[in-house]
Design an enzyme around this catalytic site. Sequence first.
Site, PDB file in Angstrom:
ATOM      1  N   ASP A 150       0.933  -1.002  -0.152  1.00 32.54           N
ATOM      2  CA  ASP A 150       0.045  -0.051  -0.113  1.00 32.54           C
ATOM      3  C   ASP A 150       0.840   1.154   0.093  1.00 32.54           C
ATOM      4  O   ASP A 150       1.729   1.237   0.891  1.00 32.54           O
ATOM      5  CB  ASP A 150      -0.969   0.109   1.419  1.00 32.54           C
ATOM      6  N   ASP A 157      -3.408   2.469  -5.539  1.00 29.49           N
ATOM      7  CA  ASP A 157      -2.241   2.335  -4.649  1.00 29.49           C
ATOM      8  C   ASP A 157      -2.185   1.243  -4.010  1.00 29.49           C
ATOM      9  O   ASP A 157      -1.367   1.243  -2.868  1.00 29.49           O
ATOM     10  CB  ASP A 157      -2.326   3.751  -3.886  1.00 29.49           C
ATOM     11  N   GLU A 158      -2.916   0.295  -4.168  1.00 32.93           N
ATOM     12  CA  GLU A 158      -2.821  -1.013  -3.498  1.00 32.93           C
ATOM     13  C   GLU A 158      -2.666  -2.314  -4.175  1.00 32.93           C
ATOM     14  O   GLU A 158      -3.424  -2.215  -5.283  1.00 32.93           O
ATOM     15  CB  GLU A 158      -4.051  -1.141  -2.452  1.00 32.93           C
TER      16      GLU A 158
HETATM   17 MG   LIG Z   1      -2.406   4.210   0.328  1.00 33.25          MG
END
Ligand SMILES: [Mg+2]
Length: 414
Positions: A13, A109-110
């Site tokens: 993350d 974003d993961e």
């Molecule tokens: Mg994040």
Amino acid sequence: MRKPKNIECLYLDFDGFFASVMQQVYPKLRGKPVGVVPFAGTDRTAVIACSKEAKRAGCKNVMAIKEAKTICPELILVPQEPDLYRRAHNTLLSEISAVLPIDAIKSIDELTCRLDAHQQKNPRETARQIKERLEKYVGRYITCSIGFAPNRQLAKIAGKLNKPDGVTIWYPDMIPKALFALCLDDIPGIGKNMAQRLHKAQIYSVEQLLNLPPKHMRKIWRSVNGERLWYALHGYDIYAQKSERGMFGHGRVLPPDSRTLPKAKEIARLLLVKAARRLRREGYYSSRLMVWLAIRDGHWGQNLKLPIVNDDKALLDGLDNIWSRAEKEIPTEIVFRLHVTLVDISFASYRQIDMFLNDDEERKKWEAITQAVDGLNNKYSKTIISNGKWNPPKGGNVGGKISFTRIPSAADFW
Ligand SMILES: [Mg+2]
């Protein structure tokens, strides 16, 4: 159900993704409290993402600009650049795949990876390789936190524990004890409503929750998801069923000078055309259009049944229909935000012609026109032909807006 005997999953993350991309790209923002906002020139919207410096000062994502400025007067506001985030996402992914294959992209974003035998034995080394590569080839202002665990759900929770730039490893023999220190709402899948339901059932801690029999969690959840969560949190390898594509839509906070009904309609048209292009790119049809408006004292929404369609003409006619109702029902309203969504989605190959509407010939004609227009726009990578006016509003980025859950493609920006 299988219970892995080792760590099998990595969850990565990025830390404060949108804001840290800005700091990487614009050196003057580095080390400063930064708030990413929908567009420049107004303080009547919200900070959609903030840097770790801003977070330290007490700002949070999705906080009204005025409130954020009061808490942190030196906060630097920068307008979002979604196309930049999309490019950063792709660059970061390609660097990570040079270390190990990516199993699933969970959001902008993961992501998660499955570990091979060597990586299972050397998780710290694997994390170090990823971080080193990102620093060397992308830059040191975009950092990530990584969790290792027997399954994806646990790796995700572990990854959040040492932010920013952390690494957390949960081996099978640490489960479920490692979870006992968490609060109920640290567990993905336990929101505010579920927490209330748990309180009603006299459950106040993760330990109490995990000591229930799995069937009991199913009862509290009123669905099999409760039981699945129990197994996931006890370290079993359990994957969520792939959900079918359910909708295509776009939403937008309107700039202050576009908040009348006629101006909002222009933006609704652009958003709808963008959503329709995605619908076609992915080979789907829709048979229901939904429009939702945030207005002064609440909201207004309508949905309209359509034949099974995907051409611009049919969808824009649908929008006209809904908008004429809005003009009757809320003629003088100020519109702050709007969403257009195409639902009742079906695969192109399942399309059934609606015999009763007798729209087939007409429909085919409009589909051919739409296809030709898509072809031309694709060829030039911009909108050179559109059905009606094409006036992107102030702030730009219609249809490519900032989002954690959908990664826009380059075509969303023109
Ligand atoms: Mg994040």
